[in-house]
Write a protein that holds these residues in place. Structure first.
Motif, PDB file in Angstrom:
ATOM      1  N   THR A  95      40.622 -23.690  -6.538  1.00  0.00           N
ATOM      2  CA  THR A  95      40.941 -24.826  -5.672  1.00  0.00           C
ATOM      3  C   THR A  95      40.553 -26.077  -6.450  1.00  0.00           C
ATOM      4  OG1 THR A  95      40.602 -23.606  -3.626  1.00  0.00           O
ATOM      5  CG2 THR A  95      40.347 -25.991  -3.513  1.00  0.00           C
ATOM      6  N   VAL A  97      40.098 -30.417  -6.513  1.00  0.00           N
ATOM      7  CA  VAL A  97      39.924 -31.661  -5.758  1.00  0.00           C
ATOM      8  C   VAL A  97      39.891 -32.806  -6.751  1.00  0.00           C
ATOM      9  CG1 VAL A  97      38.457 -32.966  -4.182  1.00  0.00           C
ATOM     10  CG2 VAL A  97      38.537 -30.491  -4.014  1.00  0.00           C
ATOM     11  N   LEU A 119      43.478 -32.453  -2.440  1.00  0.00           N
ATOM     12  CA  LEU A 119      42.890 -31.137  -2.530  1.00  0.00           C
ATOM     13  C   LEU A 119      44.020 -30.116  -2.565  1.00  0.00           C
ATOM     14  CD1 LEU A 119      39.874 -29.756  -0.696  1.00  0.00           C
ATOM     15  CD2 LEU A 119      42.013 -28.571  -0.379  1.00  0.00           C
ATOM     16  N   THR A 121      44.549 -26.101  -2.535  1.00  0.00           N
ATOM     17  CA  THR A 121      43.839 -24.832  -2.345  1.00  0.00           C
ATOM     18  C   THR A 121      44.521 -23.719  -3.135  1.00  0.00           C
ATOM     19  OG1 THR A 121      45.101 -24.155  -0.398  1.00  0.00           O
ATOM     20  CG2 THR A 121      43.138 -25.526  -0.012  1.00  0.00           C
ATOM     21  N   TRP A 134      32.371 -34.011   2.093  1.00  0.00           N
ATOM     22  CA  TRP A 134      32.094 -32.602   1.928  1.00  0.00           C
ATOM     23  C   TRP A 134      30.594 -32.398   2.074  1.00  0.00           C
ATOM     24  CZ3 TRP A 134      31.464 -29.855  -3.344  1.00  0.00           C
ATOM     25  CH2 TRP A 134      31.224 -28.493  -3.147  1.00  0.00           C
ATOM     26  N   GLU A 166      34.884 -25.354   4.943  1.00  0.00           N
ATOM     27  CA  GLU A 166      35.424 -25.692   3.626  1.00  0.00           C
ATOM     28  C   GLU A 166      36.557 -24.762   3.186  1.00  0.00           C
ATOM     29  OE1 GLU A 166      32.066 -25.719   0.982  1.00  0.00           O
ATOM     30  OE2 GLU A 166      32.133 -23.559   0.690  1.00  0.00           O
TER      31      GLU A 166
END
Length: 197
Positions: A95, A97, A119, A121, A134, A166
């Motif tokens: 993932t 970010v 983001l 995933t 976060w 998350e």
């Protein structure tokens, strides 16, 4: 005479102890003053930090600049030129970010991502927002800003803020609108099964 000398000696000892403690306190204050107001205690350029667990890389943080403000009463690290972070789960799925600006608060373990937060995933979900928090300790992400989630089939969801685990298995949006793509063949098959056909 001895009583007066003992009193003077005691007073001098107390003054000496007070002076030593105030010098120590002043020394710490002088150390803080040696930094310019608002200056970081450390600056790192072109960082590439890898986090491991049991010999396996679980995260990789890349940033052109990190300012370290851990000398302040509420310590934090600032990434004024953005970050790119890769996370690997136990199946080695990644993932990613990215954001144009980030802050990590040391005492609370909260990361504040700002400006063009994206983001991606491992299952092809894309989240875009102008700000995203976060909470590393509680494994929770949230924002009170507008966001857009784009699913791998092209459908999307626009919202005005959310709270989520998350891994996005628990997701609560404050309000949202969107466009969903429905496979009619799959829908017809499910309705036939539910109707006992």
């Amino acid at each position: 005479m001895n009583k007066t000398r003992y009193t003077i000696t005691s007073v001098m000892a107390i003054i000496l102890v007070i002076t030593l403690f105030s010098c120590e306190s002043n020394y710490r204050n002088i150390q803080k003053l040696n930094l310019k107001d608002g200056a970081p205690v450390g600056v790192a350029k072109n960082i590439n930090v890898k986090y491991t667990d049991s010999g396996r890389i679980i995260a990789n943080l890349i940033s052109p600049l990190r300012n370290d403000y851990t000398n302040l009463e509420f310590p934090y690290q600032e990434f004024p030129e953005g970050v790119e972070v890769f996370y690997w789960n136990e199946q080695q799925e990644v993932t990613t970010v990215t954001s144009d600006f980030a802050i990590r608060y040391d005492e609370t373990s909260i990361v504040d991502l700002r400006e063009n937060v994206v983001l991606y995933t491992s299952d092809s979900l894309t989240l875009k927002a102008e700000q995203l928090y976060w909470d590393q300790k509680n494994q929770w992400v949230f924002t009170d800003q507008p966001y857009r989630i784009i699913f791998k089939d092209g459908s999307y969801n626009d919202g005005a803020g959310f709270d989520s685990s998350e891994d996005f298995t628990e997701f609560l949006s404050r309000s949202n609108v969107g466009e969903q793509i429905i496979d009619r063949e799959l829908t017809n098959e499910n309705s036939e099964i539910n109707n006992g056909e």
